[in-house]
Enzyme design. Structure first.
Site, PDB file in Angstrom:
ATOM      1  N   ARG A   1     -25.425   1.259 -25.813  1.00 41.38           N
ATOM      2  CA  ARG A   1     -24.178   0.742 -25.233  1.00 41.38           C
ATOM      3  C   ARG A   1     -24.023  -0.752 -25.513  1.00 41.38           C
ATOM      4  O   ARG A   1     -22.918  -1.234 -25.773  1.00 41.38           O
ATOM      5  CB  ARG A   1     -24.135   1.016 -23.714  1.00 41.38           C
ATOM      6  CG  ARG A   1     -22.800   0.654 -23.094  1.00 41.38           C
ATOM      7  CD  ARG A   1     -22.692   1.110 -21.650  1.00 41.38           C
ATOM      8  NE  ARG A   1     -23.640   0.438 -20.780  1.00 41.38           N
ATOM      9  CZ  ARG A   1     -23.812   0.732 -19.495  1.00 41.38           C
ATOM     10  NH1 ARG A   1     -23.093   1.691 -18.926  1.00 41.38           N
ATOM     11  NH2 ARG A   1     -24.690   0.092 -18.760  1.00 41.38           N
TER      12      ARG A   1
ATOM     13  N   LYS B   1     -18.949  -3.859 -21.939  1.00 40.73           N
ATOM     14  CA  LYS B   1     -19.677  -4.515 -20.848  1.00 40.73           C
ATOM     15  C   LYS B   1     -19.816  -5.988 -21.232  1.00 40.73           C
ATOM     16  O   LYS B   1     -20.872  -6.422 -21.715  1.00 40.73           O
ATOM     17  CB  LYS B   1     -21.026  -3.823 -20.648  1.00 40.73           C
ATOM     18  CG  LYS B   1     -21.489  -3.842 -19.215  1.00 40.73           C
ATOM     19  CD  LYS B   1     -22.601  -2.859 -18.982  1.00 40.73           C
ATOM     20  CE  LYS B   1     -23.418  -3.231 -17.763  1.00 40.73           C
ATOM     21  NZ  LYS B   1     -22.677  -3.412 -16.525  1.00 40.73           N
TER      22      LYS B   1
ATOM     23  N   GLU C   1     -12.827   3.049 -10.995  1.00 40.84           N
ATOM     24  CA  GLU C   1     -14.247   2.941 -10.649  1.00 40.84           C
ATOM     25  C   GLU C   1     -14.373   1.895  -9.567  1.00 40.84           C
ATOM     26  O   GLU C   1     -13.367   1.412  -9.048  1.00 40.84           O
ATOM     27  CB  GLU C   1     -15.078   2.574 -11.888  1.00 40.84           C
ATOM     28  CG  GLU C   1     -14.677   1.261 -12.529  1.00 40.84           C
ATOM     29  CD  GLU C   1     -15.581   0.851 -13.688  1.00 40.84           C
ATOM     30  OE1 GLU C   1     -16.676   1.407 -13.842  1.00 40.84           O
ATOM     31  OE2 GLU C   1     -15.180  -0.060 -14.427  1.00 40.84           O
TER      32      GLU C   1
HETATM   33  N1  PMP Z   1     -18.971   0.213 -13.675  1.00 42.52           N
HETATM   34  C1  PMP Z   1     -19.143  -1.108 -13.834  1.00 42.52           C
HETATM   35  C2  PMP Z   1     -17.956  -1.993 -13.853  1.00 42.52           C
HETATM   36  C3  PMP Z   1     -20.438  -1.632 -13.992  1.00 42.52           C
HETATM   37  O1  PMP Z   1     -20.611  -2.946 -14.160  1.00 42.52           O
HETATM   38  C4  PMP Z   1     -21.545  -0.756 -13.955  1.00 42.52           C
HETATM   39  C5  PMP Z   1     -22.942  -1.288 -14.149  1.00 42.52           C
HETATM   40  N2  PMP Z   1     -23.331  -2.156 -13.125  1.00 42.52           N
HETATM   41  C6  PMP Z   1     -21.315   0.607 -13.742  1.00 42.52           C
HETATM   42  C7  PMP Z   1     -20.014   1.058 -13.636  1.00 42.52           C
HETATM   43  C8  PMP Z   1     -22.444   1.577 -13.703  1.00 42.52           C
HETATM   44  O2  PMP Z   1     -22.990   1.745 -14.977  1.00 42.52           O
HETATM   45  P1  PMP Z   1     -24.513   2.126 -15.208  1.00 42.52           P
HETATM   46  O3  PMP Z   1     -24.746   3.412 -14.492  1.00 42.52           O
HETATM   47  O4  PMP Z   1     -24.645   2.257 -16.682  1.00 42.52           O
HETATM   48  O5  PMP Z   1     -25.318   1.018 -14.654  1.00 42.52           O
END
Ligand code: PMP
Length: 290
Positions: free
Chosen positions: A50, A149, A182
């Site tokens: 990622r 990200k 989210e």
């Molecule tokens: N959404 C956002 C905006 C995030 O920054 C994150 C990670 N902190 C997640 C979802 C969760 O992603 P992951 O399970 O890959 O940590």
């Protein structure tokens, strides 16, 4: 603490970046949050994949190979003698001039910090968390794709401030169409009649690695998982709700915008997924020692 910067390790005091790094000046860069459990880095390949996808999307050259970034991540845990860790891996655009043109930055910088994190108070994991929907909407795909990200988290930070102002720890962010996207740092799931639902990536959700792990665990346990567009109404009338994230892991949600979810306690399926998630994190991943 020993911090990795561009191939060398520095003490916490000496780990410094230039004020001309465009990561600082403009939030120009990408990052990952990764966890290690029981001497293994969990889902390391997925995180580094990622990272490279995010970098590709912003035309950022990571000055190390995929394999070298994986090795350096594991090595940073080993150097810090950590068996359980939260790892923050950043790639900044690097040192440039004032003015946002990234062409002025010769070389990206890779920074790896391995430490600890406690995202939410432990009692919220036992009791469930209250969250609210906030006015700040999730970034548009056509402006800054939420799948990237990036080091620029102001969209999420504004939503977090609004959550804090409302006296809660986390916020639901809607997209510009009004569908649930989210939370500020976590993906969101609901359970209805034994089936799981989570917003599609097209609704503005990050390709969460915990999200995917939970989908896999739920399917393995025989639950149907779908990714429809979800509204606040769907959230309010869910039997169970929980959030997922590397830092947060899986945290039950028991109240949304003043509406009690299900019976107001962490749900049965949520609790089973939490147990299965912990079992998985404890037994799989890239070994830190040897
Ligand atoms: N959404 C956002 C905006 C995030 O920054 C994150 C990670 N902190 C997640 C979802 C969760 O992603 P992951 O399970 O890959 O940590």
């Amino acid at each position: 603490m020993k911090i990795f910067i561009d191939g060398k390790y520095y003490s916490e005091r000496d780990a410094k970046v230039s004020v001309f790094d465009h990561g600082l000046l403009y939030g120009d860069g990408v990052f990952e949050g990764i966890r290690a459990y029981n001497g293994r880095v969990f889902k390391l390949k997925e995180h580094i994949d990622r990272l490279f996808y995010s970098a590709k999307a912003i035309l950022l050259d990571i000055p190390m190979s995929h394999a070298a970034v994986m090795r350096a991540t594991v090595e940073t845990c080993a150097k810090n003698k950590l068996r359980d860790a939260y790892i923050r891996l950043l790639v900044t655009r690097g040192v440039g001039t004032l003015g946002l043109n990234p062409n002025r930055c010769k070389r990206g910088s890779v920074i790896i910090i391995a430490g600890k994190i406690q995202l939410y108070p432990p009692e919220l994991y036992a009791r469930g968390m209250e969250i609210v929907t906030v006015p700040t909407v999730r970034n548009l795909h056509s402006a800054l794709n939420p799948a990237i990200k990036s080091l620029n988290y102001l969209n999420n930070i504004l939503a977090k401030i609004e959550a804090n102002n409302a006296g809660v720890e986390e916020a639901i962010m809607l997209n510009a169409e009004g569908y649930v996207s989210e939370c500020t740092g976590d993906n969101i799931f609901i359970v209805k009649n034994g089936k799981l639902q989570t917003p599609p990536l097209s609704a503005g959700a990050l390709y969460g690695i915990t999200r995917q792990t939970v989908i896999d665990l739920a399917v393995e346990a025989g639950h149907e998982v779908t990714e429809p567009n979800l509204t606040r109404y769907d959230m309010f009338n869910a039997d169970e709700c929980f959030l997922t994230g590397t830092g947060a892991e899986i945290i039950p949600v028991t109240k949304i915008d003043g509406r009690v979810i299900g019976n107001g306690k962490p749900g049965r399926i949520t609790k089973k997924l939490v147990a299965n998630y912990h079992a998985l994190t404890n037994r799989s991943g890239e070994p830190i020692y040897g």
